[in-house]
Design an enzyme around this catalytic site. Sequence first.
Site, PDB file in Angstrom:
ATOM      1  N   LYS A  25       0.717  -1.233  -0.123  1.00 28.57           N
ATOM      2  CA  LYS A  25      -0.036   0.024   0.116  1.00 28.57           C
ATOM      3  C   LYS A  25       0.736   1.264   0.042  1.00 28.57           C
ATOM      4  O   LYS A  25       1.771   1.558   1.033  1.00 28.57           O
ATOM      5  CB  LYS A  25      -0.992  -0.058   1.253  1.00 28.57           C
ATOM      6  CG  LYS A  25      -1.903   1.092   1.033  1.00 28.57           C
ATOM      7  CD  LYS A  25      -2.581   1.581   2.273  1.00 28.57           C
ATOM      8  CE  LYS A  25      -1.758   3.053   2.841  1.00 28.57           C
ATOM      9  NZ  LYS A  25      -1.965   4.241   2.010  1.00 28.57           N
TER      10      LYS A  25
ATOM     11  N   GLU B 299       9.898   0.524  10.407  1.00 30.78           N
ATOM     12  CA  GLU B 299      10.767   1.930  10.287  1.00 30.78           C
ATOM     13  C   GLU B 299      10.115   3.078  10.561  1.00 30.78           C
ATOM     14  O   GLU B 299       9.439   3.433   9.874  1.00 30.78           O
ATOM     15  CB  GLU B 299      11.460   1.553   8.973  1.00 30.78           C
ATOM     16  CG  GLU B 299      12.789   2.436   8.962  1.00 30.78           C
ATOM     17  CD  GLU B 299      12.706   3.884   8.569  1.00 30.78           C
ATOM     18  OE1 GLU B 299      12.447   4.715   9.402  1.00 30.78           O
ATOM     19  OE2 GLU B 299      12.615   4.119   7.136  1.00 30.78           O
TER      20      GLU B 299
ATOM     21  N   CYS C  85      13.206  10.596   7.422  1.00 32.87           N
ATOM     22  CA  CYS C  85      13.112   9.723   8.949  1.00 32.87           C
ATOM     23  C   CYS C  85      14.321  10.108   9.681  1.00 32.87           C
ATOM     24  O   CYS C  85      14.627  10.490  10.746  1.00 32.87           O
ATOM     25  CB  CYS C  85      12.489   8.611   8.753  1.00 32.87           C
ATOM     26  SG  CYS C  85      13.462   7.646   7.516  1.00 32.87           S
TER      27      CYS C  85
ATOM     28  N   GLU D 255       9.404  14.929  16.004  1.00 31.21           N
ATOM     29  CA  GLU D 255       9.651  15.009  14.489  1.00 31.21           C
ATOM     30  C   GLU D 255       9.002  15.965  13.694  1.00 31.21           C
ATOM     31  O   GLU D 255       7.676  15.951  13.707  1.00 31.21           O
ATOM     32  CB  GLU D 255       9.608  13.301  14.245  1.00 31.21           C
ATOM     33  CG  GLU D 255      10.003  13.276  12.795  1.00 31.21           C
ATOM     34  CD  GLU D 255       9.790  11.733  12.214  1.00 31.21           C
ATOM     35  OE1 GLU D 255       8.457  11.392  12.336  1.00 31.21           O
ATOM     36  OE2 GLU D 255      10.602  11.352  11.477  1.00 31.21           O
TER      37      GLU D 255
HETATM   38  P1  NDP Z   1       1.736   7.666   8.509  1.00 38.51           P
HETATM   39  O1  NDP Z   1       2.354   6.981   9.554  1.00 38.51           O
HETATM   40  O2  NDP Z   1       0.027   8.018   8.968  1.00 38.51           O
HETATM   41  O3  NDP Z   1       1.637   7.053   7.156  1.00 38.51           O
HETATM   42  C1  NDP Z   1       2.453   6.224   6.678  1.00 38.51           C
HETATM   43  C2  NDP Z   1       1.650   4.921   5.832  1.00 38.51           C
HETATM   44  O4  NDP Z   1       0.823   4.420   6.767  1.00 38.51           O
HETATM   45  C3  NDP Z   1       0.848   5.656   4.729  1.00 38.51           C
HETATM   46  O5  NDP Z   1       0.638   4.597   3.834  1.00 38.51           O
HETATM   47  C4  NDP Z   1      -0.514   5.820   5.589  1.00 38.51           C
HETATM   48  O6  NDP Z   1      -1.668   5.748   4.511  1.00 38.51           O
HETATM   49  C5  NDP Z   1      -0.681   4.478   6.350  1.00 38.51           C
HETATM   50  N1  NDP Z   1      -1.544   4.690   7.294  1.00 38.51           N
HETATM   51  C6  NDP Z   1      -2.132   5.518   8.048  1.00 38.51           C
HETATM   52  N2  NDP Z   1      -2.748   4.856   9.115  1.00 38.51           N
HETATM   53  C7  NDP Z   1      -2.680   3.659   8.894  1.00 38.51           C
HETATM   54  C8  NDP Z   1      -3.460   2.543   9.828  1.00 38.51           C
HETATM   55  N3  NDP Z   1      -3.970   2.933  10.976  1.00 38.51           N
HETATM   56  N4  NDP Z   1      -2.828   1.327   9.502  1.00 38.51           N
HETATM   57  C9  NDP Z   1      -2.222   1.052   8.600  1.00 38.51           C
HETATM   58  N5  NDP Z   1      -1.552   2.001   7.679  1.00 38.51           N
HETATM   59  C10 NDP Z   1      -1.720   3.187   8.046  1.00 38.51           C
HETATM   60  O7  NDP Z   1       2.461   9.349   8.522  1.00 38.51           O
HETATM   61  P2  NDP Z   1       1.607  10.509   7.845  1.00 38.51           P
HETATM   62  O8  NDP Z   1       1.742  10.604   6.389  1.00 38.51           O
HETATM   63  O9  NDP Z   1       0.348  10.825   8.558  1.00 38.51           O
HETATM   64  O10 NDP Z   1       2.733  11.535   8.433  1.00 38.51           O
HETATM   65  C11 NDP Z   1       2.523  11.776   9.890  1.00 38.51           C
HETATM   66  C12 NDP Z   1       3.943  12.211  10.734  1.00 38.51           C
HETATM   67  O11 NDP Z   1       4.483  11.067  10.479  1.00 38.51           O
HETATM   68  C13 NDP Z   1       4.769  12.979   9.652  1.00 38.51           C
HETATM   69  O12 NDP Z   1       4.684  14.347   9.999  1.00 38.51           O
HETATM   70  C14 NDP Z   1       6.079  12.469  10.386  1.00 38.51           C
HETATM   71  O13 NDP Z   1       6.604  13.028  11.523  1.00 38.51           O
HETATM   72  C15 NDP Z   1       5.955  10.813  10.450  1.00 38.51           C
HETATM   73  N6  NDP Z   1       6.367  10.287   9.215  1.00 38.51           N
HETATM   74  C16 NDP Z   1       7.557   9.490   9.403  1.00 38.51           C
HETATM   75  C17 NDP Z   1       7.961   9.039   8.148  1.00 38.51           C
HETATM   76  C18 NDP Z   1       9.205   7.913   8.576  1.00 38.51           C
HETATM   77  O14 NDP Z   1       9.528   7.419   7.302  1.00 38.51           O
HETATM   78  N7  NDP Z   1       9.751   7.829   9.434  1.00 38.51           N
HETATM   79  C19 NDP Z   1       7.014   8.670   6.971  1.00 38.51           C
HETATM   80  C20 NDP Z   1       6.070   9.627   6.874  1.00 38.51           C
HETATM   81  C21 NDP Z   1       5.696  10.286   7.975  1.00 38.51           C
HETATM   82  P3  NDP Z   1      -2.036   7.227   4.069  1.00 38.51           P
HETATM   83  O15 NDP Z   1      -0.915   8.086   3.333  1.00 38.51           O
HETATM   84  O16 NDP Z   1      -2.985   7.025   2.880  1.00 38.51           O
HETATM   85  O17 NDP Z   1      -2.714   7.945   5.186  1.00 38.51           O
END
Ligand code: NDP
Length: 504
Positions: A203, A277, A311, A408
């Site tokens: 996904k 991660e 990240c 973060e």
């Molecule tokens: P999320 O953790 O929400 O998103 C990461 C992935 O998980 C996306 O594909 C998202 O889908 C999906 N997802 C969201 N909710 C669920 C769930 N309940 N069960 C399974 N999968 C889910 O990150 P955000 O995009 O909301 O970003 C929020 C914050 O997270 C950022 O500000 C940052 O601080 C952190 N972040 C950290 C990352 C890293 O690499 N460490 C990467 C991204 C974000 P969808 O995008 O469709 O919501």
Amino acid sequence: MADEIEPASRSNSSLPARVKFDLDYAPALESTSIVSIADEYGLFIGGQFVEPESGEKFTTVSPSTEKALSQISSASAVDVDRAVKAARRAHTKVWGPMSGRDRAKYLFRIARQLQERAREFAVLETIDGGKPIRESRDVDVPLAAAHFFYHAGWADKLEYAFPDRRIAPKGVVGQIIPWNFPLLMLAWKVAPALATGNTVVLKPAETTSLTALLFAQLLQDVDLPPGVVNIVTGAGATGSALVDHGDLDKLAFTGSTSVGKQIQRSASARGVPLTLELGGKAAHIVFEDAAIDQAVEGVINGIYFNQGHVCCAGSRLLVQESIAESFVDRLKNRLSTVRVGDPLDKNTDVGAINSAEQLGRITELVAAGVAEGAELYQPQCSLPDRGYWFRPTIFTNVQQSHRIAREEIFGPVLSVLTFRTPEEAVAKANDTQYGLSAGIWTEKGSKILWMADQLDAGVIWANTFNQFDAASPFGGYKESGFGREGGLQGLAPYVSLSSPRGVA
Ligand code: NDP
């Protein structure tokens, strides 16, 4: 032509004079003609693009223009189930029984196709996600291809990776990726899973599905057997349906710590192996004996690369007190030459913020930094009228307790703290719930080794930052997650190992 000479900083006359040129870069826009974006996309299940069961679609926009790009399908639990069933069939009938040598041929084909279509992938990544073309062209796409090449090499040599063990793939793997490196995170997940004989349901993030869907077309072109990789687009609910599916043999997630914790609860309740991660708040530590010019470049690259949507970004600068003032002056000076704007312009250093939501999160945390008493610096750059933008930011006078030093931000925001001794640097660096990465700048090798030994971080760079290699494992400690991706260590989560008959 040089029209004036000014000191680099008025507050520190020991800095060398800087020659100011009154020349600007001419725009150098990358052509978008190589990319063709369909009006709408289906889900990629069983080797075909299929309509979602609910018929539901959502609009994906370009963050640099706010223009609608396409309609993306929203996969429901029923669609996720179809995808898992397709992956199960492919695993049982084709991919599981296939020899490593034959699997390797497919991985090599994927890698070569990524190289051949590199410009198309890079331009699409930049349009869809807002990152500068210089980065998608020089970092994201080449590294994605490198991951497939690297893992193609392992596919028929797993007995050397795990000697004296009977090796079996886990089976069907559910993988969820974020929006900051859409194609690269796909490669980090899909390549080791396929190399070790697993099939995949992936996904992508809601705001950045387009390169995953182009990748699906590439898989059709290389004749990957149907169902080996399935791509279900959608929002968090689709991810949640994938996590909760009862017929998965492994889960892998990259994203926020809060969603990672939810996934961990669900996976551990059912005994599904999991790799996480998650977030980070990396300490980037600069000692007074460092090569200062290189350290300035390293710190700028460490936090403003990919708009800070990284990240492992070096978001907390720890600089030795004796050089702190002049170092921050140099950073501000360097920041005045960082170009923010159209990500398709090859001169751009900092592109668009990935989404309106992320811009809101960054803005809120920066406001909290100001309210808590930190001092904000932003260069006077002009920003485009449309799209999501945030000026590169430096905060000084930051306390360990400030939210901007603990949370973060995932944006182009650097928090500066100081230290006097290596012990104090270690204590401050480790004073975080995260443990993903760290950077050390010093000319003393012994200090690097001592520091690296003390720091709670999965990845530590010395006199450089943000270097990635498919052969090098990446992952964190504490709330940054567990499990490794890349290298030999990144293969292990995708296999079940047992002792061969007769061996204890
Ligand atoms: P999320 O953790 O929400 O998103 C990461 C992935 O998980 C996306 O594909 C998202 O889908 C999906 N997802 C969201 N909710 C669920 C769930 N309940 N069960 C399974 N999968 C889910 O990150 P955000 O995009 O909301 O970003 C929020 C914050 O997270 C950022 O500000 C940052 O601080 C952190 N972040 C950290 C990352 C890293 O690499 N460490 C990467 C991204 C974000 P969808 O995008 O469709 O919501």
